[in-house]
Scaffold this motif. Structure first.
Motif, PDB file in Angstrom:
ATOM      1  N   UNK A  18       0.832  -1.193   0.000  1.00  0.00           N
ATOM      2  CA  UNK A  18       0.000   0.000   0.000  1.00  0.00           C
ATOM      3  C   UNK A  18       0.873   1.251   0.000  1.00  0.00           C
ATOM      4  N   UNK A  19       0.351   2.302  -0.646  1.00  0.00           N
ATOM      5  CA  UNK A  19       1.029   3.594  -0.698  1.00  0.00           C
ATOM      6  C   UNK A  19       0.031   4.704  -0.408  1.00  0.00           C
ATOM      7  N   UNK A  20       0.556   5.906  -0.182  1.00  0.00           N
ATOM      8  CA  UNK A  20      -0.288   7.058   0.103  1.00  0.00           C
ATOM      9  C   UNK A  20       0.065   8.167  -0.887  1.00  0.00           C
ATOM     10  N   UNK A  21      -0.943   8.782  -1.448  1.00  0.00           N
ATOM     11  CA  UNK A  21      -0.766   9.901  -2.376  1.00  0.00           C
ATOM     12  C   UNK A  21      -1.400  11.146  -1.754  1.00  0.00           C
ATOM     13  N   UNK A  22      -0.660  12.273  -1.761  1.00  0.00           N
ATOM     14  CA  UNK A  22      -1.216  13.545  -1.312  1.00  0.00           C
ATOM     15  C   UNK A  22      -1.910  14.201  -2.493  1.00  0.00           C
ATOM     16  N   UNK A  23      -3.177  14.510  -2.332  1.00  0.00           N
ATOM     17  CA  UNK A  23      -3.966  15.116  -3.405  1.00  0.00           C
ATOM     18  C   UNK A  23      -4.483  16.466  -2.933  1.00  0.00           C
ATOM     19  N   UNK A  24      -4.629  17.392  -3.893  1.00  0.00           N
ATOM     20  CA  UNK A  24      -5.111  18.732  -3.566  1.00  0.00           C
ATOM     21  C   UNK A  24      -5.633  19.384  -4.833  1.00  0.00           C
ATOM     22  N   UNK A  25      -6.229  20.553  -4.660  1.00  0.00           N
ATOM     23  CA  UNK A  25      -6.655  21.360  -5.798  1.00  0.00           C
ATOM     24  C   UNK A  25      -5.634  22.466  -5.989  1.00  0.00           C
ATOM     25  N   UNK A  26      -5.144  22.632  -7.220  1.00  0.00           N
ATOM     26  CA  UNK A  26      -4.250  23.738  -7.547  1.00  0.00           C
ATOM     27  C   UNK A  26      -5.140  24.955  -7.778  1.00  0.00           C
TER      28      UNK A  26
END
Length: 181
Positions: A105-113
């Motif tokens: 398992x991995x973790x991705x940081x997501x956001x709105x530009x």
């Protein structure tokens, strides 16, 4: 006593600078297609910086137009450094499908530009956002900002407030694939 139907929110914004990568149009199975990109944000001391990767959804027509203009530079592997503001940070847990970490398992940081304040391509300033009129009237005058030829990895980098962009993004219609810088 009066009541208000207005909602109030607490905003959490991330401001920084980082390298632009992997600009793409995402077409989900459900919902409308959207523009996305990765940002490798610089973090830590200037002489030993590390990178924090953000997978972003580009929000707003001005930010979309600016990122589309960078597609050709990113695809030709030029170093595209941007000043940015992100919002709505969240994490996505996923499972690696292939490679040496397959099954982990991995973790991705997501956001709105949300906003692009400036863009440098191979160390040359090609865009700088105009300051908002309300920002300049209440602030104390600032010292002269760095010159466009300043090294891209210099700490405290900021876009000069008096330069005008080569092409005014607000006056230009947003094409499907915008002209590059």
């Amino acid at each position: 006593m009066t009541t208000s139907n207005e909602s109030s929110f607490f905003d959490l914004h991330i401001t920084g600078l980082g390298y632009l990568n992997r600009i793409r149009e995402v077409k989900p199975k459900k919902g409308a297609p959207f523009l996305a990109c990765d940002i490798a944000a610089l973090n830590g001391p200037a002489n030993d910086a590390s990178y924090v990767r953000f997978d972003t959804r580009v929000s707003g027509s001005e930010a979309q137009h600016l990122i589309r203009r960078c597609v050709q530079a990113v695809e030709s592997e030029k170093k595209v450094l941007i000043g940015f503001r992100l919002g709505d940070l969240w994490t996505d847990i996923f499972t690696y499908a292939k490679g040496k970490r397959a099954g982990e398992q991995g973790v991705s940081l997501k956001a709105r530009l949300l906003f692009v304040s400036w863009i440098k391509i191979d160390g040359k300033l090609v865009y700088k956002a105009e300051p908002k009129p309300t920002e300049t009237s209440d602030q104390v005058p600032q010292a002269p900002a760095s010159s466009p030829s300043q090294d891209a990895a210099t700490p405290g980098i900021s876009a000069p407030a008096s330069d005008t962009p080569e092409e005014d993004a607000a006056d230009t219609p947003v094409p499907a694939l915008a002209d590059s810088f």
